[in-house]
Write a protein that holds these residues in place. Structure first.
Motif, PDB file in Angstrom:
ATOM      1  N   ALA A   1      -4.852  -4.741  -8.738  1.00 10.97           N
ATOM      2  CA  ALA A   1      -4.165  -5.897  -8.157  1.00 10.97           C
ATOM      3  C   ALA A   1      -3.909  -5.692  -6.671  1.00 10.97           C
ATOM      4  CB  ALA A   1      -2.851  -6.141  -8.904  1.00 10.97           C
ATOM      5  N   LEU A   2      -3.534  -4.467  -6.284  1.00 15.14           N
ATOM      6  CA  LEU A   2      -3.340  -4.164  -4.865  1.00 15.14           C
ATOM      7  C   LEU A   2      -4.642  -4.353  -4.099  1.00 15.14           C
ATOM      8  CD1 LEU A   2      -1.815  -3.052  -2.415  1.00 15.14           C
ATOM      9  CD2 LEU A   2      -2.325  -0.737  -3.258  1.00 15.14           C
ATOM     10  N   ALA A   3      -5.751  -3.833  -4.653  1.00 18.68           N
ATOM     11  CA  ALA A   3      -7.047  -3.990  -3.994  1.00 18.68           C
ATOM     12  C   ALA A   3      -7.431  -5.466  -3.897  1.00 18.68           C
ATOM     13  CB  ALA A   3      -8.118  -3.209  -4.758  1.00 18.68           C
ATOM     14  N   ALA A   4      -7.104  -6.246  -4.953  1.00 13.34           N
ATOM     15  CA  ALA A   4      -7.431  -7.675  -4.929  1.00 13.34           C
ATOM     16  C   ALA A   4      -6.618  -8.396  -3.866  1.00 13.34           C
ATOM     17  CB  ALA A   4      -7.187  -8.282  -6.301  1.00 13.34           C
ATOM     18  N   CYS A   5      -5.326  -8.037  -3.756  1.00 17.91           N
ATOM     19  CA  CYS A   5      -4.488  -8.662  -2.718  1.00 17.91           C
ATOM     20  C   CYS A   5      -5.022  -8.330  -1.324  1.00 17.91           C
ATOM     21  CB  CYS A   5      -3.048  -8.189  -2.862  1.00 17.91           C
ATOM     22  SG  CYS A   5      -2.189  -8.860  -4.302  1.00 17.91           S
ATOM     23  N   ALA A   6      -5.381  -7.055  -1.118  1.00 16.13           N
ATOM     24  CA  ALA A   6      -5.901  -6.661   0.194  1.00 16.13           C
ATOM     25  C   ALA A   6      -7.228  -7.350   0.489  1.00 16.13           C
ATOM     26  CB  ALA A   6      -6.051  -5.143   0.246  1.00 16.13           C
ATOM     27  N   ALA A   7      -8.139  -7.372  -0.510  1.00 15.60           N
ATOM     28  CA  ALA A   7      -9.451  -7.996  -0.293  1.00 15.60           C
ATOM     29  C   ALA A   7      -9.313  -9.500  -0.073  1.00 15.60           C
ATOM     30  CB  ALA A   7     -10.365  -7.720  -1.484  1.00 15.60           C
ATOM     31  N   GLY A   8      -8.440 -10.139  -0.864  1.00 11.29           N
ATOM     32  CA  GLY A   8      -8.244 -11.572  -0.696  1.00 11.29           C
ATOM     33  C   GLY A   8      -7.623 -11.912   0.645  1.00 11.29           C
ATOM     34  N   SER A   9      -6.614 -11.132   1.051  1.00 19.17           N
ATOM     35  CA  SER A   9      -5.984 -11.375   2.358  1.00 19.17           C
ATOM     36  C   SER A   9      -6.979 -11.149   3.485  1.00 19.17           C
ATOM     37  CB  SER A   9      -4.770 -10.456   2.527  1.00 19.17           C
ATOM     38  OG  SER A   9      -3.803 -10.693   1.535  1.00 19.17           O
ATOM     39  N   GLY A  10      -7.779 -10.071   3.372  1.00 13.39           N
ATOM     40  CA  GLY A  10      -8.778  -9.810   4.405  1.00 13.39           C
ATOM     41  C   GLY A  10      -9.823 -10.905   4.490  1.00 13.39           C
TER      42      GLY A  10
ATOM     43  N   SER B   1       0.817  -1.209   0.000  1.00 10.30           N
ATOM     44  CA  SER B   1       0.000   0.000   0.000  1.00 10.30           C
ATOM     45  C   SER B   1       0.853   1.262   0.000  1.00 10.30           C
ATOM     46  CB  SER B   1      -0.930  -0.001   1.221  1.00 10.30           C
ATOM     47  OG  SER B   1      -1.797  -1.123   1.203  1.00 10.30           O
ATOM     48  N   LEU B   2       2.056   1.162   0.541  1.00 10.59           N
ATOM     49  CA  LEU B   2       2.962   2.314   0.527  1.00 10.59           C
ATOM     50  C   LEU B   2       3.696   2.442  -0.806  1.00 10.59           C
ATOM     51  CD1 LEU B   2       4.542   2.088   4.094  1.00 10.59           C
ATOM     52  CD2 LEU B   2       2.922   3.805   3.281  1.00 10.59           C
ATOM     53  N   ALA B   3       4.053   1.317  -1.434  1.00 14.70           N
ATOM     54  CA  ALA B   3       4.908   1.359  -2.621  1.00 14.70           C
ATOM     55  C   ALA B   3       4.143   1.406  -3.929  1.00 14.70           C
ATOM     56  CB  ALA B   3       5.833   0.129  -2.610  1.00 14.70           C
ATOM     57  N   VAL B   4       3.040   0.677  -4.025  1.00 14.32           N
ATOM     58  CA  VAL B   4       2.362   0.540  -5.309  1.00 14.32           C
ATOM     59  C   VAL B   4       1.637   1.809  -5.749  1.00 14.32           C
ATOM     60  CG1 VAL B   4       0.518  -0.702  -6.518  1.00 14.32           C
ATOM     61  CG2 VAL B   4       2.198  -1.953  -5.149  1.00 14.32           C
ATOM     62  N   PRO B   5       0.818   2.457  -4.917  1.00 13.09           N
ATOM     63  CA  PRO B   5       0.055   3.610  -5.408  1.00 13.09           C
ATOM     64  C   PRO B   5       0.902   4.725  -6.031  1.00 13.09           C
ATOM     65  CG  PRO B   5      -0.853   2.865  -3.338  1.00 13.09           C
ATOM     66  CD  PRO B   5       0.419   2.103  -3.537  1.00 13.09           C
ATOM     67  N   PRO B   6       2.040   5.137  -5.421  1.00 10.93           N
ATOM     68  CA  PRO B   6       2.820   6.201  -6.087  1.00 10.93           C
ATOM     69  C   PRO B   6       3.301   5.796  -7.483  1.00 10.93           C
ATOM     70  CG  PRO B   6       3.509   5.949  -3.808  1.00 10.93           C
ATOM     71  CD  PRO B   6       2.625   4.794  -4.111  1.00 10.93           C
ATOM     72  N   PHE B   7       3.819   4.562  -7.610  1.00 11.33           N
ATOM     73  CA  PHE B   7       4.310   4.117  -8.918  1.00 11.33           C
ATOM     74  C   PHE B   7       3.168   4.013  -9.915  1.00 11.33           C
ATOM     75  CE2 PHE B   7       5.778   0.733 -11.867  1.00 11.33           C
ATOM     76  CZ  PHE B   7       6.882   1.401 -12.373  1.00 11.33           C
TER      77      PHE B   7
END
Length: 416
Positions: free
Chosen positions: A174-183, A125-131
């Protein structure tokens, strides 16, 4: 499509994302401790300058997190957070600290998973959004390609530049999917790792049983004391009204009995309400030894003709037997007041063979009282049965040879 959107960006997904971010924040102290170990072990002076060494520090800190999760407050705090943020039904989670080795092991596994998944998702969440944002705006700001951002040379191609916004959006999804899947995974595992054990369920069941026992006892006390008082006062007032002009002396006695009954009942009611307010399970209650004579006097003042035979010295009875016997006699006389007004009532209290026998009888007269089979069912007889059963005794009530007969047998030996 709408269901997928809710899964990735819905309210529940956002709250679970916050839960993961909290796990990442909790993991930071352990990562710092892990870097203290990884640095000297690898000979590196800048652990956080290497992504590989950061991962090693993260991995080294997780066992320490599992060890500190044995702190008693860990499970209650984690359960509270899971209930608030993960959407897990609270009934499926345990209350209080882990007591057994198995429960502590599951709590350690959960805490490690929370910090592990949380650390990864928080880092992403810290690295992906800026890039991703840079990729999205890159076509509009072509000059950024020549800055010190060190973007891949592939973006020099026109086709790559045109696809960079798509890649940026794909990275955010993909970040949202990783977060939703992990949650979702953590929410699925929470009941198994933070749910109540067999011991927890037994403790909760014992607490509920104790609370129910106190409530039932309070209910019996209220029914027997207040119910008897209301029945007695009603009949006493009715009798006083009928003979007010012809027998003033009896009317005065009935009114005096009403005053005494209500005063005593208010005192008992205050005691029971005090138990409800303060949570004390000790209910002051009258006993056969101290209060039988007053009970008979007040009941007779209501017009009930009672012939009593007391074949035992009440003072010799165990306190608990004396207390429960008083309530049983009181309820028996209350039933007689309701259903046998004007009929003679026989009360016998006798001791034999380490038992106390209580018998209340009154004639069955269809013109004076309803047939027993048609009497409305209340809480009196079940309450007397419960009182007798709790002491190891028996209670029977019903018509016997033209009379309505209540017979209760209570043991007088054993723990008092």
């Amino acid at each position: 499509m709408r269901a997928s959107g809710r899964f990735l960006f819905g309210r529940r997904a956002r709250r679970r994302w916050i839960h993961l971010i909290l796990g990442g924040a909790l993991a930071m102290p352990y990562v710092l401790v892990g870097s203290v170990v990884v640095g000297p072990a690898t000979g590196s002076t800048d652990v956080f300058g290497s992504f590989t060494l950061q991962l090693l520090s993260f991995a080294a800190g997780l066992p320490l997190a599992a060890l500190t999760s044995l702190f008693p407050l860990t499970r209650p705090l984690e359960v509270a957070v899971v209930r608030s943020l993960c959407g897990v039904d609270g009934d499926r989670l345990a209350d209080g600290p882990a007591r057994t080795r198995s429960a502590k092991g599951r709590t350690a596994a959960w805490f490690t998973l929370h910090l592990g998944f949380g650390g990864v998702v928080a880092g992403m969440s810290l690295a992906v959004p800026p890039f991703a944002v840079v990729l999205i705006v890159l076509p509009a700001l072509a000059g950024l390609r020549d800055t010190r951002l060190e973007l891949p040379q592939a973006l020099d191609h026109a086709w790559a530049l045109a696809l960079s916004p798509v890649a940026g959006v794909a990275m955010l999804v993909a970040l949202a999917a990783c977060a939703a899947g992990s949650g979702a995974l953590l929410a699925r595992w929470a009941p198994a790792l933070l749910g109540p054990t067999t011991e927890d369920r037994l403790v909760a069941a014992e607490a509920r049983a104790a609370d129910l026992a106190v409530r039932n006892r309070l209910a019996r006390e209220l029914h027997d004391s207040v119910g008897h008082a209301l029945s007695a006062v009603t009949l006493q007032a009715s009798a006083a009204r009928r003979v007010l002009d012809t027998d003033p002396e009896f009317a005065r006695e009935a009114l005096a009995a009403i005053e005494e009954t209500t005063r005593r009942t208010v005192s008992e009611l205050d005691a029971v309400l005090g138990v409800l307010r303060d949570g004390d399970s000790t209910v002051p209650a009258p006993t056969l030894a101290a209060d039988l004579a007053g009970l008979l006097r007040r009941t007779r003042a209501g017009g009930l003709h009672i012939t009593d035979t007391i074949g035992v010295t009440p003072e010799t009875l165990p306190p608990v037997v004396s207390r429960e016997a008083y309530r049983i006699v009181q309820e028996g006389l209350t039933n007689a007041l309701k259903h046998a007004a004007g009929q003679p009532v026989t009360l016998r209290i006798e001791a034999a063979d380490e038992h106390l026998d209580i018998t209340v009888e009154n004639p069955l007269d269809s013109s004076a009282a309803p047939h027993p089979a048609k009497r409305p069912r209340g809480h009196g007889l079940p309450g007397m049965t419960d009182r007798a059963r709790l002491l190891g005794g028996t209670a029977q009530a019903g018509p016997v040879e033209g009379t309505w007969r209540l017979h209760v047998r209570l043991p007088t030996k054993g723990p008092a």
